[in-house]
Design an enzyme around this catalytic site. Structure first.
Site, PDB file in Angstrom:
ATOM      1  N   TYR A   8      27.942  20.333  30.244  1.00 34.97           N
ATOM      2  CA  TYR A   8      28.266  19.828  31.576  1.00 34.97           C
ATOM      3  C   TYR A   8      27.921  20.936  32.573  1.00 34.97           C
ATOM      4  O   TYR A   8      28.459  22.035  32.473  1.00 34.97           O
ATOM      5  CB  TYR A   8      29.762  19.496  31.698  1.00 34.97           C
ATOM      6  CG  TYR A   8      30.357  18.756  30.519  1.00 34.97           C
ATOM      7  CD1 TYR A   8      29.880  17.503  30.130  1.00 34.97           C
ATOM      8  CD2 TYR A   8      31.412  19.320  29.790  1.00 34.97           C
ATOM      9  CE1 TYR A   8      30.440  16.841  29.049  1.00 34.97           C
ATOM     10  CE2 TYR A   8      31.973  18.651  28.711  1.00 34.97           C
ATOM     11  CZ  TYR A   8      31.487  17.416  28.336  1.00 34.97           C
ATOM     12  OH  TYR A   8      32.039  16.757  27.263  1.00 34.97           O
ATOM     13  N   ARG A   9      27.082  20.642  33.536  1.00 35.92           N
ATOM     14  CA  ARG A   9      26.628  21.672  34.477  1.00 35.92           C
ATOM     15  C   ARG A   9      27.801  22.209  35.307  1.00 35.92           C
ATOM     16  O   ARG A   9      28.799  21.515  35.519  1.00 35.92           O
ATOM     17  CB  ARG A   9      25.562  21.101  35.400  1.00 35.92           C
ATOM     18  CG  ARG A   9      26.144  20.120  36.397  1.00 35.92           C
ATOM     19  CD  ARG A   9      25.112  19.645  37.406  1.00 35.92           C
ATOM     20  NE  ARG A   9      25.723  18.775  38.384  1.00 35.92           N
ATOM     21  CZ  ARG A   9      25.360  17.521  38.610  1.00 35.92           C
ATOM     22  NH1 ARG A   9      24.373  16.978  37.919  1.00 35.92           N
ATOM     23  NH2 ARG A   9      25.968  16.813  39.530  1.00 35.92           N
ATOM     24  N   GLU A  65      31.262  19.248  17.807  1.00 33.67           N
ATOM     25  CA  GLU A  65      29.816  19.484  17.922  1.00 33.67           C
ATOM     26  C   GLU A  65      29.389  20.768  17.192  1.00 33.67           C
ATOM     27  O   GLU A  65      28.262  20.859  16.723  1.00 33.67           O
ATOM     28  CB  GLU A  65      29.394  19.558  19.391  1.00 33.67           C
ATOM     29  CG  GLU A  65      29.256  18.211  20.101  1.00 33.67           C
ATOM     30  CD  GLU A  65      30.573  17.581  20.546  1.00 33.67           C
ATOM     31  OE1 GLU A  65      31.641  18.194  20.345  1.00 33.67           O
ATOM     32  OE2 GLU A  65      30.531  16.457  21.097  1.00 33.67           O
ATOM     33  N   ASP A  87      18.897  15.659  40.026  1.00 37.45           N
ATOM     34  CA  ASP A  87      19.328  15.339  38.672  1.00 37.45           C
ATOM     35  C   ASP A  87      18.217  14.803  37.790  1.00 37.45           C
ATOM     36  O   ASP A  87      17.104  14.570  38.231  1.00 37.45           O
ATOM     37  CB  ASP A  87      20.488  14.334  38.742  1.00 37.45           C
ATOM     38  CG  ASP A  87      21.642  14.779  37.877  1.00 37.45           C
ATOM     39  OD1 ASP A  87      21.396  15.081  36.690  1.00 37.45           O
ATOM     40  OD2 ASP A  87      22.784  14.830  38.381  1.00 37.45           O
TER      41      ASP A  87
HETATM   42  C1  LIG Z   1      20.390  19.734  30.346  1.00 33.83           C
HETATM   43  C2  LIG Z   1      21.529  18.774  30.265  1.00 33.83           C
HETATM   44  C3  LIG Z   1      22.451  18.740  31.270  1.00 33.83           C
HETATM   45  C4  LIG Z   1      23.532  17.856  31.229  1.00 33.83           C
HETATM   46  N1  LIG Z   1      24.439  17.860  32.246  1.00 33.83           N
HETATM   47  C5  LIG Z   1      25.513  17.043  32.159  1.00 33.83           C
HETATM   48  C6  LIG Z   1      26.516  17.091  33.169  1.00 33.83           C
HETATM   49  O1  LIG Z   1      26.439  17.844  34.131  1.00 33.83           O
HETATM   50  N2  LIG Z   1      27.584  16.259  33.038  1.00 33.83           N
HETATM   51  C7  LIG Z   1      27.723  15.407  31.973  1.00 33.83           C
HETATM   52  O2  LIG Z   1      28.732  14.703  31.893  1.00 33.83           O
HETATM   53  N3  LIG Z   1      26.766  15.337  31.014  1.00 33.83           N
HETATM   54  C8  LIG Z   1      25.678  16.144  31.081  1.00 33.83           C
HETATM   55  N4  LIG Z   1      24.732  16.101  30.104  1.00 33.83           N
HETATM   56  C9  LIG Z   1      24.871  15.143  28.987  1.00 33.83           C
HETATM   57  C10 LIG Z   1      25.957  15.581  28.016  1.00 33.83           C
HETATM   58  O3  LIG Z   1      25.743  16.887  27.598  1.00 33.83           O
HETATM   59  C11 LIG Z   1      26.008  14.659  26.797  1.00 33.83           C
HETATM   60  O4  LIG Z   1      26.382  13.378  27.250  1.00 33.83           O
HETATM   61  C12 LIG Z   1      26.973  15.134  25.721  1.00 33.83           C
HETATM   62  O5  LIG Z   1      27.042  14.152  24.728  1.00 33.83           O
HETATM   63  C13 LIG Z   1      28.356  15.380  26.270  1.00 33.83           C
HETATM   64  O6  LIG Z   1      29.226  15.798  25.238  1.00 33.83           O
HETATM   65  P1  LIG Z   1      30.463  14.881  24.852  1.00 33.83           P
HETATM   66  O7  LIG Z   1      29.870  13.676  24.164  1.00 33.83           O
HETATM   67  O8  LIG Z   1      31.260  15.727  23.915  1.00 33.83           O
HETATM   68  O9  LIG Z   1      31.169  14.541  26.100  1.00 33.83           O
HETATM   69  C14 LIG Z   1      23.656  16.976  30.137  1.00 33.83           C
HETATM   70  C15 LIG Z   1      22.707  17.011  29.114  1.00 33.83           C
HETATM   71  C16 LIG Z   1      21.656  17.898  29.159  1.00 33.83           C
HETATM   72  C17 LIG Z   1      20.669  17.911  28.043  1.00 33.83           C
HETATM   73 MN   LIG Z   2      32.009  15.227  21.965  1.00 34.02          MN
END
Ligand SMILES: Cc1cc2nc3c(=O)[nH]c(=O)nc-3n(C[C@H](O)[C@H](O)[C@H](O)COP(=O)(O)O)c2cc1C
Ligand SMILES: [Mn+2]
Length: 499
Positions: free
Chosen positions: A174-175, A231, A280
């Site tokens: 998450y950024r 993860e 984005d």
């Molecule tokens: C480069 C990159 C940036 C990302 N930025 C965000 C972000 O700012 N917020 C978000 O909710 N997901 C973001 N994502 C997607 C999440 O990392 C992805 O949905 C991941 O599954 C989240 O983990 P979780 O399933 O445990 O919530 C990003 C993915 C990538 C590859």
């Molecule tokens: Mn997860």
């Protein structure tokens, strides 16, 4: 093939493979890096290590994931499908018959048992420890990616939280918008696990952020695993070696022992800030919205730390290959729930959640529509806006082929499903945020039970004649002209477009 144990190991591997360029010129992390990376990614170019980012002593690594080749190098495989096969073996495990199968089964079980992170006493990620007022995010070469961005954003973090009910760890990418020397915003979107941990927490929640991990662990933070799966366990499994974790210095969370940089801190429930705008991965700026404030209580680092970054924007960007890795790696899991699925493709140009092409082994009337609804009910794929379903023999990765069947096999009135459901947090197109329309196109061959006339046979040359022409091909004397030729219809139609 062994996988990199940490970011340094990975950088060394990239360098050995001729996949990294060190940029010694001073370059501004504000906009200038983005323009350089944009050109490099589009050209299929190397990873870049900016040794002298303006205003920082810390080098910046970017484009580590920007090609299929580097993605395979990261996973230590020939093709991303090999990673899927490894995962598929576990999902498909059956009670073994006979000794050989038992031994194989035990090996597979051991690979799962060895995936769990290991806790170690000491970690290089804590060679330098800055606490309290000594913390200064301004030391990091954080990029301001696009001209309309609200400020600098940390773009490649692994955000570690815990579910207060179960104690289970979550790691998400998450950024983080840098707000000041000791605070950032926390951009977990509404469908994400970190956000759920936050919603279940009363009062204060501890958070740790790891920056600069081995590529598999960094990828794993972006993987859409079910909430209760850690993860870092996936990372251990895919690495073939568990990830080492060390106790945080100011939080009761474990952090990667070999990370380049770790930010520790907390979020107070209800302490929100306006986050964004940010250019984005949708190709548009997402507008400012309230998100929690992350207060940093400690910043720990390795000596000579390297800061990792990524730029998202109008596709294709570096994140295309992170997305493709997820598409490939999760195919066995998708097939577990919907076994009639043969393959699927999330086009990069569709920004992943916008479009899904899926091929199925069709077995009954309405089957394509059943699969559409299954996808709209499946994990993060549920956010998919448009689905195209084709028959098993169609190559979903060949968009020309898919377009043919959409054109040839569809009666829009009969074969298009319009419905509604949840949409990606960042999707600006729907009238309401988070919810809107869905479209499914059934491009399979239909039968009389689906209300059609007799479906005509598809044109195919006989095997006999194909073999004959294979055998006699050289004799015709066409080959030399073909290989010197104009690249066929595909290329000539592109030339028409360019005019
Ligand atoms: C480069 C990159 C940036 C990302 N930025 C965000 C972000 O700012 N917020 C978000 O909710 N997901 C973001 N994502 C997607 C999440 O990392 C992805 O949905 C991941 O599954 C989240 O983990 P979780 O399933 O445990 O919530 C990003 C993915 C990538 C590859
Ligand atoms: Mn997860």
């Amino acid at each position: 093939m062994a996988t990199a144990r940490d970011l340094r190991d990975w950088i060394a591997l990239l360098e050995r493979e001729g996949e990294l360029v060190r940029v010694s010129a001073e370059v501004d992390p504000k906009l200038e890096v983005t323009e350089i990376v944009d050109r490099t990614v589009r050209a299929g170019g190397p990873a870049l290590l900016f040794e002298h980012p303006q205003g920082s002593e810390i080098p910046l690594l970017i484009n580590q994931f920007g090609t299929e080749k580097r993605m395979c190098l990261a996973f230590g495989v020939e093709s991303l499908d090999d990673v899927a096969t490894k995962l598929g073996e576990i999902l498909e495990m059956q009670p073994p018959e006979g000794l050989a199968a038992k031994v194989r089964g035990l090996k597979t079980l051991k690979s799962i048992a060895d995936s769990r992170p290991r806790t170690v006493k000491r970690g290089a990620s804590q060679e330098i420890v800055l606490r309290g007022d000594d913390v200064d995010l301004g030391r990091l070469p954080v990029q301001t990616c696009w001209p309309g961005d609200a400020g600098p954003f940390i773009t490649l973090p692994a955000v570690i939280t815990r579910d207060p009910r179960t104690g289970q760890r979550n790691v998400g990418m998450y950024r983080l918008q840098v707000l000041g020397p000791r605070s950032t915003a926390m951009h977990w979107q509404i469908h994400k696990d970190g956000r759920a941990d936050y919603l279940f927490t009363e009062g204060r929640m501890e958070v740790a952020v790891a920056l600069g991990l081995d590529p598999i662990s960094a990828y794993s933070a972006s993987a859409p695993l079910p909430k209760h799966i850690d993860e870092f366990m996936l990372a251990g499994f895919l690495r073939g070696e568990p990830l080492d974790l060390v106790q945080g210095v100011t939080v009761d969370l474990e952090v990667p022992a070999d990370a380049e940089i770790v930010l520790e801190g907390y979020i107070d429930k209800g302490d929100l800030t306006q986050e964004g705008p940010f250019g984005d991965h949708t190709g548009y700026y997402t507008p400012a919205e309230p998100f929690p404030v992350f207060h940093v209580t400690a910043m720990t680092m390795r000596r000579d730390a390297v800061y990792p970054s990524i730029v998202v924007g109008k596709p294709p960007q570096e994140d295309a290959w992170l997305g493709k890795a997820t598409e490939r790696i999760f195919l066995p899991a998708v097939k577990m729930t919907v076994p009639e699925i043969v393959d699927y493709d999330l086009p990069v140009a569709g920004a992943f959640h916008n479009l899904c092409i899926v091929s199925i082994q069709k077995a009954f009337p309405g089957h394509a529509k059943k699969v559409m609804h299954a996808i709209w009910g499946l994990g993060m794929l549920s956010l998919t806006k448009g689905i195209v379903v084709v028959d098993a023999h169609v190559d979903v990765h060949d968009y020309q082929q898919v377009m043919f069947y959409v054109g040839a096999n569809v009666d829009p009135k009969r074969d298009v499903v319009i419905t509604e459901g949840p949409l990606d947090h960042l999707d600006h197109a729907p009238t309401l945020q988070f919810i809107g329309g869905k479209i499914g196109i059934d491009a399979t061959a239909k039968g009389p039970l689906e209300g059609t006339r007799e479906w005509p046979p598809e044109i195919e040359m006989s095997d006999e004649v194909r073999d004959l022409v294979d055998r006699r091909w050289a004799e015709y004397g066409i080959e030399s002209v073909l290989s010197a030729g104009n690249g066929g219809f595909r290329q000539s139609s592109r030339r028409l477009l360019r005019r």
